[in-house]
Scaffold this active site. Structure first.
Site, PDB file in Angstrom:
ATOM      1  N   LEU A 273       0.972  -1.180  -0.682  1.00 43.87           N
ATOM      2  CA  LEU A 273       0.466   0.316  -0.437  1.00 43.87           C
ATOM      3  C   LEU A 273       0.931   1.278  -0.005  1.00 43.87           C
ATOM      4  O   LEU A 273       1.781   1.055   0.893  1.00 43.87           O
ATOM      5  CB  LEU A 273      -0.477   0.043   1.187  1.00 43.87           C
ATOM      6  CG  LEU A 273      -2.093   1.007   1.818  1.00 43.87           C
ATOM      7  CD1 LEU A 273      -3.281   0.587   2.728  1.00 43.87           C
ATOM      8  CD2 LEU A 273      -1.531   2.168   2.265  1.00 43.87           C
ATOM      9  N   SER A 274       0.572   2.668  -0.518  1.00 45.28           N
ATOM     10  CA  SER A 274       1.216   3.113  -1.082  1.00 45.28           C
ATOM     11  C   SER A 274       2.805   2.979  -1.208  1.00 45.28           C
ATOM     12  O   SER A 274       2.840   2.589  -2.353  1.00 45.28           O
ATOM     13  CB  SER A 274       1.216   3.983   0.627  1.00 45.28           C
ATOM     14  OG  SER A 274       1.827   5.879   0.405  1.00 45.28           O
ATOM     15  N   ASN A 275       3.640   4.156   0.135  1.00 46.78           N
ATOM     16  CA  ASN A 275       5.328   3.085  -1.188  1.00 46.78           C
ATOM     17  C   ASN A 275       4.963   1.699  -1.113  1.00 46.78           C
ATOM     18  O   ASN A 275       5.382   0.824  -1.797  1.00 46.78           O
ATOM     19  CB  ASN A 275       6.420   4.021   0.206  1.00 46.78           C
ATOM     20  CG  ASN A 275       6.040   5.043  -0.002  1.00 46.78           C
ATOM     21  OD1 ASN A 275       5.959   5.598  -0.735  1.00 46.78           O
ATOM     22  ND2 ASN A 275       7.210   5.605   1.175  1.00 46.78           N
ATOM     23  N   GLY A 277       2.862  -0.149  -2.726  1.00 45.83           N
ATOM     24  CA  GLY A 277       2.453  -0.373  -4.009  1.00 45.83           C
ATOM     25  C   GLY A 277       3.411  -0.636  -4.866  1.00 45.83           C
ATOM     26  O   GLY A 277       3.093  -1.240  -5.740  1.00 45.83           O
TER      27      GLY A 277
END
Length: 610
Positions: A273-275, A277
């Site tokens: 998720l986010s970084n 991801g």
């Protein structure tokens, strides 16, 4: 409300009572994995302790941070429990109206063991953490390993609410990497860092998560992601693939009767998720050995060569322009757009006007011109509305200062634009951390200051708009052409994702209202690039979802937005069904038409999951 706001830095940047953890065992250095030169720490978690919630359960995770018996010297077991709790709090909506544990997700007890080590990327100056969670009820008939990377710059448990919550209850093992980031801060005031068990140790006393070169005691605080000299973002994909190999080797130790564990006999799913991801998408493009069987990336910070926009570009743009643009009347009812910390935003309009960047003279017209500038640069109205929170909490400046240092491979004493980190006194000035504050950094911090008693200093002047000089300096590193700007661009170019193999099932899930990593700059160009090259990724642009599920309990947020985690879990469920042979991989899939919950509790109908 005020108490929540005081805790926001540890949620943004961007992270207990004693339980039944048994004494740790130390196994010898790996002989088959040359990237793990030291010992592997093995801990058992049963009897009022477990892998998923450290024995806290959902109510305990959602409750107040649980305490330490000795706040100045907490035990490794207590630090672990609090690190797990803070990682959950920083990622998931555990509020009473949010539906976690009733509408989606859950926190069952999952007893098992943890295998943790420091590992090295070839050529790196500093190590990173790897951790495998091996559940007692590992499904030996459907051998599954979930590999994940922490969101943001969080510590090793930074993806537990996604990968652990989905994989462990299904009988999968889960392997985590902090991808060269984490909260193992080094404090020059007492020359101490963080050992493998999470406790503070001085230079030379034990192997440390991060041990920068010696500097004077007044050099402040060093952060691994930003000051390692490694530009770890360039190696995020390698961190993920290395974690997968570590996970297989640890499974051999955890379940020797089932060994060997290989990519041929064990399903390996990457999710983040986010970084995190962005890290799994980087890994997908580097997976020449076909370790990965499928990838699900949520709201990824994915950077492309010649397409989309780079995070540093739009973050430094946002730092300069959003305070003025959000002064426009169209944002009057947006959460945090008129909070007390936004009173200086009108001054930003005046500053931009004084420098000739805005042409018109009245505040209303200046705000409208700044808004138009950002719209022309690709910012959507929903992204700007939600970006009011990141702007109010000064997140853009924190990203710019920190990431510039990482991309330029700078140390804590020579950060760009005069920035530096130091402990904060009660009056907000630089000081020296006490033992209690320092001891909780590893468990409580989200990885990049400010927050948790650490401040970002420098890059200001004594003008009416004191942050402007530093923000313009950071922006000039992007727009400039000198040697430093060229080095910054080279550091960013090293982070771009490569094309994954054609047969890899890949699913991107992103909130349509993401104001931190807008879809127009990240997921949409990535998915379009894959499709233009003959790949077939699935893509959910989820209406009403934004970047921080943990913000949904804030006033005005849950009423307007949906959580993203349930859509990530659903995508993982579909991928797992496909890998087990019970469902074909679809050519396309309907995007759920969810609706905000308003002032009510979240319902299944509001999510509109297929």
């Amino acid at each position: 409300m005020n108490a929540f706001l005081k805790r926001l830095p540890l949620l943004l940047l961007p992270a207990l009572a004693a339980g039944g953890t048994h004494a740790a065992a130390v196994e010898p250095a790996m002989t088959s994995l040359d990237f793990v030169p030291g010992a592997v720490r093995v801990t058992t978690h049963r009897d009022h302790d477990d892998l998923l919630s450290a024995g806290l359960g959902l109510a305990g995770l959602a409750g107040a941070p649980v305490g330490f018996d000795d706040p100045a010297d907490p035990s490794a077991a207590q630090l672990r429990r609090r690190a797990i709790q803070m990682s959950w709090k920083g990622i998931a909506d555990l509020g009473r109206l949010g539906g976690y544990g009733q509408v989606y997700g859950g926190v069952p007890m999952v007893p098992g063991r943890e295998y943790q080590a420091f590992a090295w990327i070839p050529g790196a100056h500093q190590p990173h953490r790897l951790l495998l969670q091996a559940p007692d009820r590992f499904d030996k008939d459907k051998r599954c390993l979930v590999v994940t990377a922490s969101s943001g710059s969080r510590g090793i448990y930074g993806a537990i609410a996604l990968a652990g919550a989905w994989g462990l209850p299904k009988g999968c093992a889960v392997v985590y990497t902090d991808k060269g980031a984490g909260s193992g801060f080094f404090d020059y005031a007492d020359d101490s860092g963080v050992a493998l068990d999470g406790r503070r140790a001085k230079r030379g006393e034990a192997p440390l998560e991060f041990m920068p070169p010696p500097l004077p005691a007044n050099a402040g605080i060093a952060v691994k992601h930003l000051h390692s000299g490694d530009n770890p973002e360039a190696d995020w994909g390698r961190h993920v693939l290395q974690a997968a190999r570590f996970g297989l080797a640890m499974l051999d130790r955890a379940y020797p009767d089932q060994a060997p564990f290989t990519p041929q006999n064990t399903r390996i799913i990457a999710t983040g998720l986010s970084n995190g991801g962005g890290a799994v998408l980087q890994a997908a493009g580097l997976d020449d050995d076909k370790l990965l069987d499928g990838v699900v990336a949520l709201e990824p910070n994915v950077q492309l060569a010649g397409q989309g926009r780079k995070l540093y570009d739009y973050a430094t743009e946002a730092a300069l322009w959003l305070p003025c643009a959000l002064s426009d009347a169209r944002f009057d009812t947006v959460p945090f757009a008129r909070a007390p910390m936004t009173r200086g935003w009108a001054q930003r309009c005046a500053s931009l006007h004084a420098q000739g960047l805005i042409k018109v003279g009245t505040l209303a017209a200046q705000a409208a011109e700044a808004y138009g500038h950002l719209r022309a640069a690709g910012w959507s109205d929903p992204a700007m509305q939600v970006a009011a929170t990141s702007t109010a909490f000064d997140l853009w400046r924190a990203i710019g200062a920190g990431y510039a240092s990482a991309y330029l491979r700078r140390g804590p004493a020579d950060m760009p634009c005069g920035f530096h980190y130091a402990a904060t006194r009660p009056d907000g000035t630089p000081g020296v951390a006490d033992a209690t504050t320092r001891a909780a950094w590893w468990s409580d911090s989200a990885g990049i200051p400010p927050g948790n008693g650490i401040g970002l200093f420098g890059g200001t002047d004594r003008s009416a708009d004191p942050a402007l000089v530093g923000e313009q300096c950071l922006r000039a590193l992007w727009t400039g052409t000198d040697a430093t700007s060229k080095a910054l661009h080279a550091g960013i170019d090293a982070t771009v994702a490569l094309m994954p193999r054609a047969d890899l099932p890949l699913w991107v899930v992103h909130g349509a209202s993401d104001g931190l990593l807008p879809t127009a700059f990240t997921s949409e160009p990535y998915v379009a690039w894959l499709r233009a090259e003959g790949r077939h990724p699935l893509y959910w642009k989820v209406p009403h979802a934004q970047h921080f599920d943990a913000f949904l309990p804030l006033p005005g947020f849950g009423e307007r937005h949906l959580p993203l985690l349930p859509y990530g879990y659903a995508a993982l469920d579909r991928l797992w069904a496909h890998l087990q042979g019970s469902a074909p991989w679809p050519a396309d899939i309907r995007t759920p038409a969810g609706r905000p919950r308003g002032g009510q509790a979240l319902t299944h109908a509001a999510l509109d999951l297929p």
